[in-house]
Design a protein around this motif. Sequence first.
Motif, mmCIF file in Angstrom:
data_model
loop_
_atom_site.group_PDB
_atom_site.id
_atom_site.type_symbol
_atom_site.label_atom_id
_atom_site.label_comp_id
_atom_site.label_asym_id
_atom_site.label_seq_id
_atom_site.Cartn_x
_atom_site.Cartn_y
_atom_site.Cartn_z
ATOM 1 N N PHE A 476 0.668 -0.997 0.045
ATOM 2 C CA PHE A 476 0.116 -0.334 0.203
ATOM 3 C C PHE A 476 0.748 1.207 -0.401
ATOM 4 N N TRP A 477 1.464 0.710 0.705
ATOM 5 C CA TRP A 477 3.047 2.449 1.026
ATOM 6 C C TRP A 477 3.682 2.334 -1.139
ATOM 7 N N VAL A 478 3.645 1.667 -1.651
ATOM 8 C CA VAL A 478 4.228 1.888 -2.822
ATOM 9 C C VAL A 478 2.845 2.686 -3.935
ATOM 10 N N LEU A 479 1.832 1.377 -3.748
ATOM 11 C CA LEU A 479 1.194 1.558 -4.034
ATOM 12 C C LEU A 479 -0.071 3.719 -3.984
ATOM 13 N N GLY A 480 0.203 4.291 -3.107
ATOM 14 C CA GLY A 480 0.030 5.293 -2.368
ATOM 15 C C GLY A 480 0.661 6.269 -2.804
ATOM 16 N N HIS A 481 1.858 6.718 -2.513
ATOM 17 C CA HIS A 481 2.901 7.357 -2.779
ATOM 18 C C HIS A 481 2.943 7.342 -4.776
#
Lengths: 684, 163
Positions: A476-481
């Motif tokens: 989620f961190w990667v997708l969000g950023h």
Amino acid sequence: MNDATPLPGGPSWLLYDSLTPEVGTLALAAALVLALIGATLSLAGAATGRMAWLRVARPTSHGQCALLVIAWAALSAAFVANDFSVLYVANNSNTQLPLIYRLSAVWGAHEGSLLLWSLALTGWMVAVALRSRHLPEVFAARVLGVMSLVNAGFLAFILFTSNPFLRHFPAPAEGRDLNPLLQDPGLIFHPPMLYMGYVGMSVAFAFAIAALLGGRLDAAWARWTRPWTLAAWVFLTLGITLGSWWAYYELGWGGWWFWDPVENASFMPWLIATALVHSLAVTEQRDSFKRWTVLLAICGFALSLLGTFLVRSGVLTSVHAFAADPTRGVFILGVLALAVGASLVLYSVRAPLLVDRGSFAPISREGFLLANNVVLVVSAAAVLLGTLYPLAMDAFGLGKISVGPPYFNAVFAPLMLLLALALGIGPRVRWKGQEAREVGLLMRWSLPLSVLAGTLAALFGGVHLLATTAGFSAAFWVLGHTALTVRDRLRYARSSSTALRRLPVGFVGMLLAHVGFAVCIIGVTAVSQWGVERDIRLAMGESTELGGFRFTLQSVREIDGPNYSGVRGSVLVEPVGVGGAGPRDATASLTLYPEKRVYQAGGAAMTEAGIAAGITRDLLASLGEPRGDSAWTLRVQVKPFQRWIWFGGLFMALGGILAASDRRYRLRVRAADGEALAAGARPA
Amino acid sequence: MTPRQRRFLGAFAVLAGVATAAAVLLSAVSENLLFFYTPSQVAAGEVPADRTVRVGGLVVSGSIERNPDSLAVRFQVTDMARVVPVSYEGILPDLFREGQGIIAQGRIDANGVFQATEVLAKHDENYMPPEVAATLAMKGEGPLAPVHPDARPADARPTGAQP
């Protein structure tokens, strides 16, 4: 030599002569001579500035490719014609083998796969020759010269130790068989993809060596090298993804990654190539990281060489393979030592000339790219250690050991978490440097939100909370950023739809590849933590419940294939209300048809799993063996989000293709850059 | 800080980082090593009792007993000198059969029976795991090497390997 003997089962339309294999050998020998001439003249010409010598680089490259195509055609023809007087054909094919697999059997074993290596290399050479018109002549000649030299090494290896055209008389009436595992559509594409990737690393390597020889390397050099590296990386990505998919359904037991030496051999160059792609970004944008980039290019190619040679010589499973065929082993070590040793010597002499122009601030985009590089290189080192450690122990007589998947999993999970951390935020940090406080602001909400979302996703499955929380939070961190990176870009645009359409293709490619990484993390996390399997004995009509599904063995019947016979089971799968981990879905009941095959030629048994693929879960059933009266042993599996692993790989590859096709790589080199490189091409 | 000091500090940081990484990796490797033993070594009591190890040899002819009502299997492996009884519960690889070279992974129990959690065989009828071949070669029995020196080692996979 020998009279035209009737060949068993060869089609009449094939213009096959009994001397065709000799034509193949001659073509290989001619290619070797041409490679040596091309390498010598173009490298010597570059060193002395004789333009006439330089100009042989392109024609000799095309010539080598043409000769290898002839050799390839000759070997394919021998397979189609069932010429079992050719040892390699007799060992890997027979008259019952369907035509398509006779053609793909050409690269089914050691000799043919080396031929494929060399063919792929000359393919890359032709591509470089055709697309390097805008490069300084001296530089292009050096690149092609280095590649010719590599090809010469390979051709010598093929001709002197592994000639696929070797004859043996009297010819057997029937061949052995292609390994049944390899009689599969997956084999048609997987090895060529992987080899294109391995060999493609030689382009980046040749560019690096050419830059070292010239003693000059700048942003223009990075801009020329990057699309080639990306292309090789795309092939590697696709090859590995296909290989994982092939292992999953063809090995019959639903494993998609085994950390075995052959997989590791392809994974190490991929890790280094990934690092190189990112390091080249810094060299291109900031005129920095030069020595590091060159070193990565050398390492990537060295690992490709190591991978191919070790795998294909059988050294990895046992050092005794050296004893089995000492010439191959010695040749391998010789080529490796020569290629890597010479490159590193050249590097140590010339690297001091490569001076970084940009200053370096740790908190900057290049700082995060450096972190990414460190993690990737450490990962590659970890794989190398785990792969070579047993070999070293055995060689020194310290006992026979193996390093199992637990080691790789234990090392990789934390490393990939670190990578995800840097990968998410890196593209949002400015080049040259940014205040630590500003970077902290970027994480203020996104970090807790990612962990919250990850925790919720983990609770959904309800098991292995720590591992799943970590994995999903990272995703989620990667997708969000990645989404926020797009928003950053659009913030000052007057019209966001126009701005979206005008996003550089390379930028979109990067985003897509990063999304692919996140998708892959989701798949790996879900499958490895939520996936369930059970080995069980079932009589006809009996059932077992697993992961929210009921598997019922309905029947096992005999079947007949083109070159195999066997049994096919019928397993009914129905969703049940309760029990199990992972997400459940309300699919209607379906039937799986696992098979057990026995191939007539070799008598080898093969398990073909019955697989029902789905976006959120795969269902598998594999037949073991008959037990007692009318009962069978079975393995049944539920694998949530299995497909996401390969979707992730495909996204990465697609991202790479977009990035490589960015306009700025097709633009003509700025005159100033070109002149600088041409001037630097001749050592002072 | 002078540039010289900064260089030293940088070199020191790199060195410390490399050393730490190497130490962590090496300790991870040594925790996950699987040692290979021959049936003779097992019979001589060389195998530590509480450690997962690998034992390899040929499946003794006539020794395979399958329980008709469960997944349990018992068989013996030999290096032509000594014999080790193996007990396994699960699905055997496709090429598991009498006389086949196999590798079993597991622990030795108090009764001297090897409790296998995994059994490996190669997807090629002519293949013999290199460790097994070496064991037999030392005893002067059987083929000395895999028949195909180029046989893809990729295929020597456990049937139940899960990443």
